[in-house]
Enzyme design. Structure first.
Site, PDB file in Angstrom:
ATOM      1  N   SER A 435       0.822  -1.203   0.000  1.00 21.82           N
ATOM      2  CA  SER A 435       0.000   0.000   0.000  1.00 21.82           C
ATOM      3  C   SER A 435       0.860   1.260   0.000  1.00 21.82           C
ATOM      4  O   SER A 435       0.356   2.353  -0.199  1.00 21.82           O
ATOM      5  CB  SER A 435      -0.937   0.004   1.213  1.00 21.82           C
ATOM      6  OG  SER A 435      -0.190  -0.171   2.381  1.00 21.82           O
ATOM      7  N   HIS A 456      -2.189  -2.589  -6.005  1.00 14.38           N
ATOM      8  CA  HIS A 456      -2.671  -2.251  -4.665  1.00 14.38           C
ATOM      9  C   HIS A 456      -4.193  -2.350  -4.606  1.00 14.38           C
ATOM     10  O   HIS A 456      -4.910  -1.528  -5.182  1.00 14.38           O
ATOM     11  CB  HIS A 456      -2.195  -0.832  -4.298  1.00 14.38           C
ATOM     12  CG  HIS A 456      -2.684  -0.370  -2.960  1.00 14.38           C
ATOM     13  ND1 HIS A 456      -2.922   0.949  -2.665  1.00 14.38           N
ATOM     14  CD2 HIS A 456      -2.984  -1.061  -1.834  1.00 14.38           C
ATOM     15  CE1 HIS A 456      -3.349   1.042  -1.427  1.00 14.38           C
ATOM     16  NE2 HIS A 456      -3.400  -0.158  -0.904  1.00 14.38           N
ATOM     17  N   GLU A 468      -4.965   0.066  -7.685  1.00 11.17           N
ATOM     18  CA  GLU A 468      -3.887   0.920  -8.206  1.00 11.17           C
ATOM     19  C   GLU A 468      -2.851   0.001  -8.835  1.00 11.17           C
ATOM     20  O   GLU A 468      -2.393  -0.951  -8.185  1.00 11.17           O
ATOM     21  CB  GLU A 468      -3.222   1.698  -7.060  1.00 11.17           C
ATOM     22  CG  GLU A 468      -4.048   2.844  -6.519  1.00 11.17           C
ATOM     23  CD  GLU A 468      -3.284   3.635  -5.454  1.00 11.17           C
ATOM     24  OE1 GLU A 468      -2.958   4.793  -5.702  1.00 11.17           O
ATOM     25  OE2 GLU A 468      -3.026   3.084  -4.357  1.00 11.17           O
ATOM     26  N   ASN A 506      -3.052   6.354  -0.699  1.00 11.71           N
ATOM     27  CA  ASN A 506      -2.545   6.594   0.652  1.00 11.71           C
ATOM     28  C   ASN A 506      -1.832   7.927   0.768  1.00 11.71           C
ATOM     29  O   ASN A 506      -1.751   8.497   1.860  1.00 11.71           O
ATOM     30  CB  ASN A 506      -1.648   5.443   1.098  1.00 11.71           C
ATOM     31  CG  ASN A 506      -2.495   4.310   1.637  1.00 11.71           C
ATOM     32  OD1 ASN A 506      -3.551   4.548   2.229  1.00 11.71           O
ATOM     33  ND2 ASN A 506      -2.080   3.085   1.411  1.00 11.71           N
TER      34      ASN A 506
END
Ligand code: 3H9
Length: 713
Positions: A435, A456, A468, A506
């Site tokens: 992540s 991800h 992702e 993130n």
């Protein structure tokens, strides 16, 4: 009679005086009802009425996978006023009234997507036959576009299947598989695709001979009690209104308007109902919310064919997938890959008890599909047989793709890469479900960095629609294509993002979560924080999200981000206490909230002790919202400026699908455009003076403000 050149509708007469009409919009992947098509339908039905040899009509689509995808959404974009939109709706209604009152019986043979105006057309036909194929789906998704079914759908569906069942579909914009549509009474017959045409023609012939289809309204006595009399109906509408308000919090006007259109029509009759429906459609079509939702529709559609790189090579087909790490994430990936993609999956973890647990979790995804009747028992058995696992890498030799979902630690991931490389073939793609950790750092430990990529996923994998995809600078283009195609096969919307700590999601989520932590320390109550952000439009507030993600995971993420980006990502000490005391969130049964038997309860008052702050009101609600939102927009602008996402479109779709950024606001970058860069910069400067440098406006925003431009043209 020869059809005019370029016509979408053609017809031929078959035995028994049935005209077989085929709708095939040339040069378009799907059939959609545009102004030109409406004229074509009008002219075709005119000709069919006048031709005495035509006794009945059987209507089909010439497309392989769609019956009719609805009204042409592109025409909505050009609508400038509510009056214009109302006219569009009224014209659609008039056309379908013509079909409904057509002197010769019309039967529709439905295969593929039958949505929005497409279903409204089918509802205007006298008889509906559907193929039982999984691609045959029927529904009224208009509210997903901020609209309502405006071609009579709010009138015809409740009259056909009852108010309760109709509201259930219309207010949520639901799309149902053919089997369910048949159970609900939306279609009259369900048949295998191979005989759809024959059965539909036969029905048209029977109707021409005087046969009247009979329908029993489903629902029995309760159905009559609630749908069939005004008092019962009033209760149904009251309950539905309450539910809509609770769900939309006033942010989405379409479901309430649709409810009004249905209720008005049942109370005052079809003609008045249609009029009200068109008025409300007109009002909705020009709202900002509808404009945003339509933009998202086109953005996600465009992403369906975008491989994220220029001149993408053809993707390799994945027949066998290896998954390393049988935890919740790995099991979610394995189960979803089988359920959606039908691939053979081999799971691997350090010991057999873990593998066994992972297999059971992956299988739950398949069991859930069976329970919800998405797949048959036979399909379920076939899919379950595709799942296997071991504590060794046996079976990885033939995998085209391996996804690792082990502990978020660079050394551990590098070790797994080395093991997979020695156990698999030279062409095997290695995808890391990290992540935060840059892919190039993982890749440098192995011998084939060009085959290493990031993938991800979001938790729970079966439900979260985003993935992702992160190529490093050394990843081969063919590896990117294969990974994007596989993500799509898993039912996800992939966005290709640049390889840097935290990637896109993130990167922008961390400052938001961290700011929530700051606010807690300043004395804002946990429920208040969550409530304010839910009102802003997020599906859950930041503290609930933290419990869902897991505080231990959050701590890892922020650690990596802090190291990479410095002070503005400095972790809030309050969270460290939570991790130390084992309050990891939902999975641990305790976090900020209490959990009993898997259900979320109230805030755990003991938490305030742990974080060392007591609720005292904190800053004003408007200030709280502003701090949380602007800290995210600022980071989003900065990351977009660094090219972390390839376009504002990818960034916005990513934020909406990745963590539920309010769709009606169009995504963080669209929202920044709406607020205006100059205004955001001004507010950030004020916040920076007051709360510190973490609010300092990014160069990207300053630049936009200076040039008086936006992310979107
Ligand atoms: C409505 O009907 C209002 C009425 O109640 C009242 C009016 C008065 N319009 O998704 P794909 C395009 S509202 C325009 O990749 P798939 C799409 O943009 C409508 N364009 O294929 C794409 O274009 P391009 C309610 C449309 O097989 C191409 O077709 N209906 C429309 O993955 C291929 O699409 C809906 O909301 C449209 N209606 O999925 C349904 N539909 O090639 C919207 C598709 O240029 N559509 N396009 O990029 C869908 O859900 C999916 O497209 C569908 C096919 C399931 C049909």
């Amino acid at each position: 009679m020869a059809p005019p050149p370029g016509a979408a509708l053609t017809w031929e007469l078959v035995d028994g005086g049935v005209a077989v009409v085929t709708f095939d919009l040339k040069g378009e992947p799907v059939n959609k009802i545009s102004r030109a098509v409406k004229q074509d339908v009008q002219a075709t039905f005119e000709a069919l009425e006048q031709d005495p040899s035509v006794k009945a009509i059987a209507f089909f689509s010439g497309k392989a996978d769609t019956f009719i995808a609805g009204a042409d959404i592109e025409e909505f974009v050009a609508l400038a006023t509510a009056a214009e939109a109302e006219r569009l709706s009224a014209e659609g209604q008039a056309l379908l009234e013509r079909v409904a009152r057509f002197p010769k019986p019309v039967a529709a043979g439905i295969h593929g997507a039958c949505l929005g105006g497409g279903l409204e057309f089918a509802l205007a036909c006298r008889y509906r036959v559907a193929s039982d194929h999984p691609r045959t789906q029927l529904g009224l998704p208009e509210v997903q576009l901020g609209l309502l079914p405006g071609a009579g759908g709010c009138q015809r569906l409740p009259r056909l299947i009852g108010a309760r069942a109709a509201l259930d579909i219309i207010l949520a914009g639901k799309v149902e598989r053919a089997q369910k549509a048949f159970r609900l009474g939306i279609v009259d017959e369900l048949v295998p695709h191979a005989i759809l045409k024959d059965i539909t023609i036969a029905a048209a012939q029977r109707m021409a001979g005087g046969w009247q289809p009979r329908r029993r309204r489903p629902g029995g006595f309760t159905g009559w009690l609630l749908d069939g009399n005004p008092l019962g109906r009033r209760l149904v509408f009251r309950a539905a209104r309450k539910q809509v308000l609770a769900q939309t919090r006033g942010n989405y006007p379409a479901p309430l308007a649709a409810l009004e259109a249905v209720e008005f029509g049942l109370k005052h009759g079809m003609a008045a109902g249609l009029k009200r429906e068109a008025e409300l459609f007109g009002q909705l079509a020009v709202t900002d919310v509808s404009r945003k939702l339509v933009q998202i529709f086109f953005a996600t559609t465009a992403l369906k064919k975008d491989f994220g790189i220029p001149n993408p090579p053809p993707p390799a087909t994945v027949h066998r997938l290896g998954v390393v790490g049988a935890g919740f994430m790995g099991a979610g990936i394995a189960g979803t890959a089988i359920a959606q993609g039908g691939v053979d999956v081999r799971m691997k973890d350090a010991d057999l008890p873990r593998v066994t647990k992972g297999l059971a979790t992956a299988r739950e995804i398949l069991d859930d599909r069976l329970k919800r009747r998405r797949i048959t028992k036979y399909e379920h058995a076939r899919l379950v047989a595709l799942l296997s696992g071991s504590d060794t890498y046996t079976g990885f030799g033939r995998a085209e793709l391996v996804i690792e979902a082990v502990f978020e630690d660079l050394q551990v991931k590098q070790q797994v890469l080395r093991e997979v490389e020695s156990a698999s073939g030279p062409e095997t793609v290695f995808a890391s479900n990290t992540s935060t950790i840059p892919i190039r750092r993982i890749a440098e430990a192995g011998g084939r960095p060009e085959h290493v990529i990031g993938m991800h996923f979001f938790s729970p994998v079966a439900r979260m629609p985003l993935v992702e995809v992160i190529p490093s600078t050394r990843t081969l283009p063919a590896v990117v294509s294969t990974t994007v195609a596989f993500g799509r096969r898993m039912g996800k919307t992939p966005i290709v993002v640049k390889d840097s700590p935290g990637f896109w999601i993130n990167r922008i989520l961390t400052p938001y979560m961290n700011e929530a932590g700051q606010l807690l320390v300043e004395g804002v109550a946990i429920e208040e924080l969550d409530r304010l952000m839910v009102e802003f439009g997020f599906p859950v507030g930041p503290i609930t999200l933290m419990d869902e993600v897991g505080l231990d995971v959050g701590e890892k993420v922020i650690g990596v981000m802090h190291e990479a980006y410095g002070e503005r990502f400095a972790p809030v000490p309050a969270f460290a206490g939570m991790v130390k005391s084992g309050r990891f969130g939902r999975k641990a049964g305790k976090g900020f909230y209490q959990y009993a038997g898997g259900k979320k309860g109230g805030v755990d008052p003991a938490v305030y002790e742990v974080i060392g702050a007591q609720p005292n009101g904190g800053p004003r609600p408007a200030e709280i919202i502003q701090r949380l939102v602007l800290v995210m927009l600022n980071e989003a602008a900065r990351a977009a400026g660094e090219g972390i996402v390839r376009s504002p479109r990818d960034g916005d779709v990513g934020a909406i699908f990745g963590f539920g950024f309010p769709p009606f606001r169009g995504g963080p970058l669209r929202h920044a455009d709406d607020l205006g860069a100059a205004r955001i910069v001004g507010e950030l400067e004020r916040l920076a003076d007051r709360y510190g440098a973490r609010f300092a406006p990014s160069d990207a925003l300053r630049d936009l403000a200076q040039r008086n431009t936006k992310f979107y043209p």
